[in-house]
Design an enzyme around this catalytic site. Structure first.
Site, mmCIF file in Angstrom:
data_model
loop_
_atom_site.group_PDB
_atom_site.id
_atom_site.type_symbol
_atom_site.label_atom_id
_atom_site.label_comp_id
_atom_site.label_asym_id
_atom_site.label_seq_id
_atom_site.Cartn_x
_atom_site.Cartn_y
_atom_site.Cartn_z
ATOM 1 N N ASP A 92 -12.102 -10.815 -1.018
ATOM 2 C CA ASP A 92 -13.397 -10.964 -0.350
ATOM 3 C C ASP A 92 -14.375 -10.000 -1.016
ATOM 4 O OD1 ASP A 92 -12.445 -8.557 0.876
ATOM 5 O OD2 ASP A 92 -12.040 -9.540 2.780
ATOM 6 N N GLU B 238 -5.991 -10.881 -1.510
ATOM 7 C CA GLU B 238 -6.805 -10.732 -0.287
ATOM 8 C C GLU B 238 -8.296 -10.707 -0.634
ATOM 9 O OE1 GLU B 238 -5.412 -7.459 2.123
ATOM 10 O OE2 GLU B 238 -3.318 -7.867 1.656
ATOM 11 N N ASN C 239 2.094 -5.118 -3.317
ATOM 12 C CA ASN C 239 0.702 -5.446 -2.989
ATOM 13 C C ASN C 239 -0.083 -4.192 -2.596
ATOM 14 O OD1 ASN C 239 -1.313 -7.520 -2.378
ATOM 15 N ND2 ASN C 239 -1.041 -6.973 -0.222
ATOM 16 N N GLU D 38 0.793 -1.239 0.000
ATOM 17 C CA GLU D 38 0.000 0.000 0.000
ATOM 18 C C GLU D 38 0.827 1.291 0.000
ATOM 19 O OE1 GLU D 38 -2.675 -0.509 3.314
ATOM 20 O OE2 GLU D 38 -3.673 -2.211 2.393
ATOM 21 N N HIS E 106 -10.272 -6.526 -2.207
ATOM 22 C CA HIS E 106 -11.306 -6.283 -1.182
ATOM 23 C C HIS E 106 -12.455 -5.558 -1.866
ATOM 24 C CE1 HIS E 106 -8.953 -7.744 2.122
ATOM 25 N NE2 HIS E 106 -7.950 -6.939 1.824
HETATM 26 C C1 XIL Z 1 -6.175 -6.862 8.278
HETATM 27 C C2 XIL Z 1 -6.465 -8.099 9.133
HETATM 28 O O1 XIL Z 1 -7.358 -8.923 8.438
HETATM 29 C C3 XIL Z 1 -7.036 -7.690 10.461
HETATM 30 O O2 XIL Z 1 -7.160 -8.823 11.325
HETATM 31 C C4 XIL Z 1 -6.150 -6.643 11.133
HETATM 32 O O3 XIL Z 1 -6.756 -6.177 12.310
HETATM 33 C C5 XIL Z 1 -5.895 -5.473 10.201
HETATM 34 O O4 XIL Z 1 -5.366 -5.948 8.985
HETATM 35 N N1 XIL Z 1 -4.960 -4.980 3.669
HETATM 36 C C6 XIL Z 1 -3.928 -5.777 4.097
HETATM 37 C C7 XIL Z 1 -4.137 -6.685 5.244
HETATM 38 O O5 XIL Z 1 -2.871 -5.807 3.443
HETATM 39 O O6 XIL Z 1 -2.959 -6.872 6.002
HETATM 40 C C8 XIL Z 1 -5.246 -6.230 6.149
HETATM 41 O O7 XIL Z 1 -5.488 -7.254 7.110
HETATM 42 C C9 XIL Z 1 -6.493 -5.915 5.352
HETATM 43 C C10 XIL Z 1 -6.223 -4.815 4.360
#
Ligand code: XIL
Length: 391
Positions: free
Chosen positions: A284, A282, A218, A175, A253
């Site tokens: 979802d 990641e 990422n 990020e 996401h």
């Molecule tokens: C999130 C986890 O799922 C949570 O448990 C934690 O509290 C915060 O981080 N982008 C990312 C991940 O790269 O590391 C994040 O994960 C979600 C957003």
């Protein structure tokens, strides 16, 4: 393919099971017996996608501490690549300077070795879940460039070195691109201390510590029009400098609304055209109404009943829409399978998803392929059908 609705009594029970996890409240109340039954009847996801790409899940700290065996069994059954959801982040791995803790990550590696799965390390350099000491100089002064760079290199060489040959892929920088219009890189403590070169330096240090590892940049929303040009700019600049970078991670996401499949497909094409692998890191698809459309973990919205509409279960019509979204994105991944290295879900079942607490705490979301009892949802069958239709 009927979606079971979950009783409100169970949701109340879930509130009691809330546990503090990696700084966020996570709710999980899977019933092991139900999930074991389901697992016998349905094909493992990893089998359905064999020969296409790896299929993975983020593994929670609770699973790694042995506190959620039902989810652990699902991870082993369905996935052939495991990412540590929180256990390998700087706050967990090096909470204070020079004190490295690898227990949970080591457990993930063992679990993967037993299951024949590929471990993904997440993440080395980020502005979140990174202790303040990294950016503090002597006597309360801001850290000097030299010291920040030394700490960055030391963190990476120690962590990647520890897992050399065992963690096959690393999210090296997470990020780093700004969301704001007219701004290229995110104003992070790393950027402020070191300047733009912190990104290239991180990749160089990771490559030096494990020349065999696949190194990934990422980020979220990089497939979207507002962020894609900046991402291409960063990737091209790294490649032009011969920085060892091998893949770009689209976090994925997403929400029922706001996802543009044509834009996603175009982005995969453009990233792949640079000669990089594309990882979906990641995945979802949240179903709840949310104003905020990114994945910046500092984003917060207040809880109101209107934005938490499905506490008593997910209506079948929404479950179908959700499945249709998954079908669409999996069709795209499959069309570009020669460029896609893996597709990783951010969690195992709905009860353990971070989206129950982001960007609003204490909601009931339904973003994954398995419900709170570990049962496959319409979205699971949609992904499976996409795999079968695209042999
Ligand atoms: C999130 C986890 O799922 C949570 O448990 C934690 O509290 C915060 O981080 N982008 C990312 C991940 O790269 O590391 C994040 O994960 C979600 C957003």
């Amino acid at each position: 393919m009927k979606e079971k609705t979950e009783s409100s009594a169970k949701y109340r029970a879930a509130g009691l099971g809330a546990a503090l996890l990696g700084g966020a409240v996570a709710i999980s109340f899977i019933q092991p017996s139900a999930s074991a039954k389901a697992q016998r009847r349905i094909p493992p996801l990893k089998t359905a996608f064999t020969g296409k790409f790896l299929i993975g899940a983020a593994v929670s700290r609770r699973i790694l501490r042995g506190e959620d065996q039902a989810s652990e069994a699902m991870v082993r059954t369905h996935f052939n690549t495991f990412t540590a959801e929180n256990s390998m982040k700087p706050s967990n791995v090096q909470p204070s300077e020079g004190r490295f803790t690898f227990d949970e990550g080591d457990r993930l590696v063992r679990m993967a070795q037993q299951s024949g799965a590929v471990v993904v390390g997440h993440t080395l350099v980020w502005h979140q879940q990174t202790p303040d000491w990294f950016f503090q100089g002597p006597n309360g002064q801001p850290v000097s460039r030299e010291l920040a760079l030394a700490r960055l290199r030391k963190h990476i060489s120690t962590v990647v070195g520890h897992y050399r040959g065992r963690v096959k892929q690393w999210d090296v920088v997470n990020e780093a691109i700004a969301d704001e219009q007219g701004q290229y890189l995110r104003q992070t403590p790393w950027l402020k201390a070191i300047g733009e070169e912190y990104i290239a330096e991180a990749f160089r240090a990771a490559h030096k510590a494990d020349p065999g590892a696949i190194l990934i940049y990422n980020d979220y929303n990089i497939e979207r029009a507002y962020k894609r040009p900046k991402t291409l700019r960063l990737l091209k600049s790294l490649l032009a400098q011969k920085v060892p970078i091998h893949a770009v991670g689209i976090q994925g996401h997403w929400r029922l609304d706001g996802l543009n499949p044509a834009e996603l497909e175009d982005s995969i094409r453009q990233f792949a055209a640079l000669g990089l692998k594309v990882m979906i890191t990641e995945l979802d698809i949240g179903v709840l109404p949310t104003r905020y459309q990114g994945a910046d973990i500092s984003a917060r919205e207040a809880l109101t009943p209107e934005i938490n509409p499905y506490t008593a279960g997910l209506p079948e019509a929404v479950a179908r829409q959700h499945a249709e979204r998954y079908r669409e994105v999996f069709e795209i991944f499959l069309r570009h399978r020669q460029h896609i290295g893996r597709v990783t879900f951010w969690g195992v079942h709905d009860g353990g998803s971070w989206l129950n607490n982001f960007p609003v705490r204490g909601r009931t979301d339904y973003p994954l392929l398995f419900d709170r009892q570990g049962q496959p949802k319409p979205a699971y069958f949609a992904a499976l059908k996409a795999a079968r239709d695209n042999r």
